[in-house]
Write a protein that holds these residues in place. Structure first.
Motif, PDB file in Angstrom:
ATOM      1  N   ALA A 174       0.835  -1.202   0.000  1.00  0.00           N
ATOM      2  CA  ALA A 174       0.000   0.000   0.000  1.00  0.00           C
ATOM      3  C   ALA A 174       0.872   1.255   0.000  1.00  0.00           C
ATOM      4  O   ALA A 174       0.589   2.216  -0.728  1.00  0.00           O
ATOM      5  CB  ALA A 174      -0.921  -0.001   1.212  1.00  0.00           C
ATOM      6  N   ALA A 175       1.929   1.240   0.780  1.00  0.00           N
ATOM      7  CA  ALA A 175       2.825   2.392   0.823  1.00  0.00           C
ATOM      8  C   ALA A 175       3.517   2.587  -0.521  1.00  0.00           C
ATOM      9  O   ALA A 175       3.678   3.722  -0.985  1.00  0.00           O
ATOM     10  CB  ALA A 175       3.860   2.206   1.926  1.00  0.00           C
ATOM     11  N   GLU A 176       3.912   1.505  -1.160  1.00  0.00           N
ATOM     12  CA  GLU A 176       4.570   1.598  -2.469  1.00  0.00           C
ATOM     13  C   GLU A 176       3.602   2.146  -3.511  1.00  0.00           C
ATOM     14  O   GLU A 176       3.981   2.972  -4.350  1.00  0.00           O
ATOM     15  CB  GLU A 176       5.091   0.226  -2.894  1.00  0.00           C
ATOM     16  CG  GLU A 176       5.850   0.232  -4.191  1.00  0.00           C
ATOM     17  CD  GLU A 176       7.148   1.024  -4.125  1.00  0.00           C
ATOM     18  OE1 GLU A 176       7.569   1.523  -5.197  1.00  0.00           O
ATOM     19  OE2 GLU A 176       7.730   1.169  -3.039  1.00  0.00           O
ATOM     20  N   GLU A 177       2.347   1.717  -3.457  1.00  0.00           N
ATOM     21  CA  GLU A 177       1.349   2.225  -4.400  1.00  0.00           C
ATOM     22  C   GLU A 177       1.119   3.729  -4.192  1.00  0.00           C
ATOM     23  O   GLU A 177       0.991   4.480  -5.157  1.00  0.00           O
ATOM     24  CB  GLU A 177       0.043   1.453  -4.237  1.00  0.00           C
ATOM     25  CG  GLU A 177       0.139   0.029  -4.759  1.00  0.00           C
ATOM     26  CD  GLU A 177      -1.089  -0.800  -4.420  1.00  0.00           C
ATOM     27  OE1 GLU A 177      -2.019  -0.280  -3.768  1.00  0.00           O
ATOM     28  OE2 GLU A 177      -1.106  -1.977  -4.803  1.00  0.00           O
ATOM     29  N   LYS A 178       1.063   4.165  -2.938  1.00  0.00           N
ATOM     30  CA  LYS A 178       0.896   5.596  -2.649  1.00  0.00           C
ATOM     31  C   LYS A 178       2.070   6.389  -3.212  1.00  0.00           C
ATOM     32  O   LYS A 178       1.898   7.464  -3.777  1.00  0.00           O
ATOM     33  CB  LYS A 178       0.806   5.831  -1.146  1.00  0.00           C
ATOM     34  CG  LYS A 178      -0.523   5.541  -0.532  1.00  0.00           C
ATOM     35  CD  LYS A 178      -0.482   5.918   0.937  1.00  0.00           C
ATOM     36  CE  LYS A 178      -1.793   5.679   1.622  1.00  0.00           C
ATOM     37  NZ  LYS A 178      -1.722   6.018   3.059  1.00  0.00           N
ATOM     38  N   LYS A 179       3.255   5.850  -3.019  1.00  0.00           N
ATOM     39  CA  LYS A 179       4.454   6.532  -3.492  1.00  0.00           C
ATOM     40  C   LYS A 179       4.439   6.642  -5.010  1.00  0.00           C
ATOM     41  O   LYS A 179       4.751   7.706  -5.569  1.00  0.00           O
ATOM     42  CB  LYS A 179       5.687   5.764  -3.035  1.00  0.00           C
ATOM     43  CG  LYS A 179       6.985   6.392  -3.449  1.00  0.00           C
ATOM     44  CD  LYS A 179       8.163   5.567  -2.949  1.00  0.00           C
ATOM     45  CE  LYS A 179       9.461   6.117  -3.436  1.00  0.00           C
ATOM     46  NZ  LYS A 179      10.596   5.300  -3.018  1.00  0.00           N
ATOM     47  N   GLN A 180       4.075   5.571  -5.698  1.00  0.00           N
ATOM     48  CA  GLN A 180       4.027   5.587  -7.154  1.00  0.00           C
ATOM     49  C   GLN A 180       3.003   6.602  -7.648  1.00  0.00           C
ATOM     50  O   GLN A 180       3.235   7.309  -8.631  1.00  0.00           O
ATOM     51  CB  GLN A 180       3.708   4.191  -7.700  1.00  0.00           C
ATOM     52  CG  GLN A 180       4.805   3.181  -7.468  1.00  0.00           C
ATOM     53  CD  GLN A 180       6.093   3.548  -8.159  1.00  0.00           C
ATOM     54  OE1 GLN A 180       6.095   4.149  -9.216  1.00  0.00           O
ATOM     55  NE2 GLN A 180       7.207   3.205  -7.536  1.00  0.00           N
ATOM     56  N   GLU A 181       1.855   6.673  -6.974  1.00  0.00           N
ATOM     57  CA  GLU A 181       0.815   7.637  -7.353  1.00  0.00           C
ATOM     58  C   GLU A 181       1.314   9.066  -7.156  1.00  0.00           C
ATOM     59  O   GLU A 181       1.099   9.935  -8.005  1.00  0.00           O
ATOM     60  CB  GLU A 181      -0.435   7.391  -6.499  1.00  0.00           C
ATOM     61  CG  GLU A 181      -1.598   8.302  -6.828  1.00  0.00           C
ATOM     62  CD  GLU A 181      -2.192   8.056  -8.195  1.00  0.00           C
ATOM     63  OE1 GLU A 181      -2.925   8.947  -8.675  1.00  0.00           O
ATOM     64  OE2 GLU A 181      -1.941   6.994  -8.799  1.00  0.00           O
ATOM     65  N   LEU A 182       2.011   9.315  -6.056  1.00  0.00           N
ATOM     66  CA  LEU A 182       2.556  10.645  -5.791  1.00  0.00           C
ATOM     67  C   LEU A 182       3.598  11.030  -6.839  1.00  0.00           C
ATOM     68  O   LEU A 182       3.583  12.162  -7.353  1.00  0.00           O
ATOM     69  CB  LEU A 182       3.178  10.672  -4.395  1.00  0.00           C
ATOM     70  CG  LEU A 182       3.790  11.990  -3.959  1.00  0.00           C
ATOM     71  CD1 LEU A 182       2.720  13.085  -3.908  1.00  0.00           C
ATOM     72  CD2 LEU A 182       4.453  11.843  -2.611  1.00  0.00           C
ATOM     73  N   VAL A 183       4.462  10.099  -7.187  1.00  0.00           N
ATOM     74  CA  VAL A 183       5.486  10.370  -8.201  1.00  0.00           C
ATOM     75  C   VAL A 183       4.833  10.674  -9.543  1.00  0.00           C
ATOM     76  O   VAL A 183       5.238  11.592 -10.247  1.00  0.00           O
ATOM     77  CB  VAL A 183       6.462   9.172  -8.317  1.00  0.00           C
ATOM     78  CG1 VAL A 183       7.355   9.302  -9.530  1.00  0.00           C
ATOM     79  CG2 VAL A 183       7.296   9.055  -7.051  1.00  0.00           C
ATOM     80  N   ARG A 184       3.783   9.917  -9.884  1.00  0.00           N
ATOM     81  CA  ARG A 184       3.076  10.150 -11.154  1.00  0.00           C
ATOM     82  C   ARG A 184       2.472  11.551 -11.178  1.00  0.00           C
ATOM     83  O   ARG A 184       2.615  12.289 -12.165  1.00  0.00           O
ATOM     84  CB  ARG A 184       1.979   9.098 -11.337  1.00  0.00           C
ATOM     85  CG  ARG A 184       1.236   9.219 -12.663  1.00  0.00           C
ATOM     86  CD  ARG A 184       0.051   8.269 -12.739  1.00  0.00           C
ATOM     87  NE  ARG A 184      -0.952   8.544 -11.729  1.00  0.00           N
ATOM     88  CZ  ARG A 184      -1.870   9.521 -11.823  1.00  0.00           C
ATOM     89  NH1 ARG A 184      -1.886  10.321 -12.869  1.00  0.00           N
ATOM     90  NH2 ARG A 184      -2.758   9.700 -10.869  1.00  0.00           N
TER      91      ARG A 184
END
Length: 67
Positions: free
Chosen positions: A36-46
């Motif tokens: 979940a944390a990795e998905e949040k990070k990827q969304e923020l980077v996008r």
């Protein structure tokens, strides 16, 4: 003199070999939290990349054309 406890080797049965992660308390819930944390990070980077691209494109569109 105190008795040595070295003679107790093997007493108590065998232990399951635990991986380093299991020794530190890793479990499925922890893995889910990491995903979940990795998905949040990827969304923020996008989102940040989209904003940066929009910021670069905006000045180019606003600049007057020289002829």
């Amino acid at each position: 003199m105190a008795k040595s406890r070295n003679g107790l080797l093997g007493v108590g049965g065998q232990r399951k070999k635990l991986s380093r992660a299991e020794q530190q308390g890793a479990n499925p819930a922890r893995n889910d939290d990491r995903k979940a944390a990795e998905e949040k990070k990827q969304e923020l980077v996008r989102k940040m990349r989209e904003r940066a691209a929009a910021a670069e494109a905006a000045p180019a569109q606003d600049a007057p054309a020289e002829s």
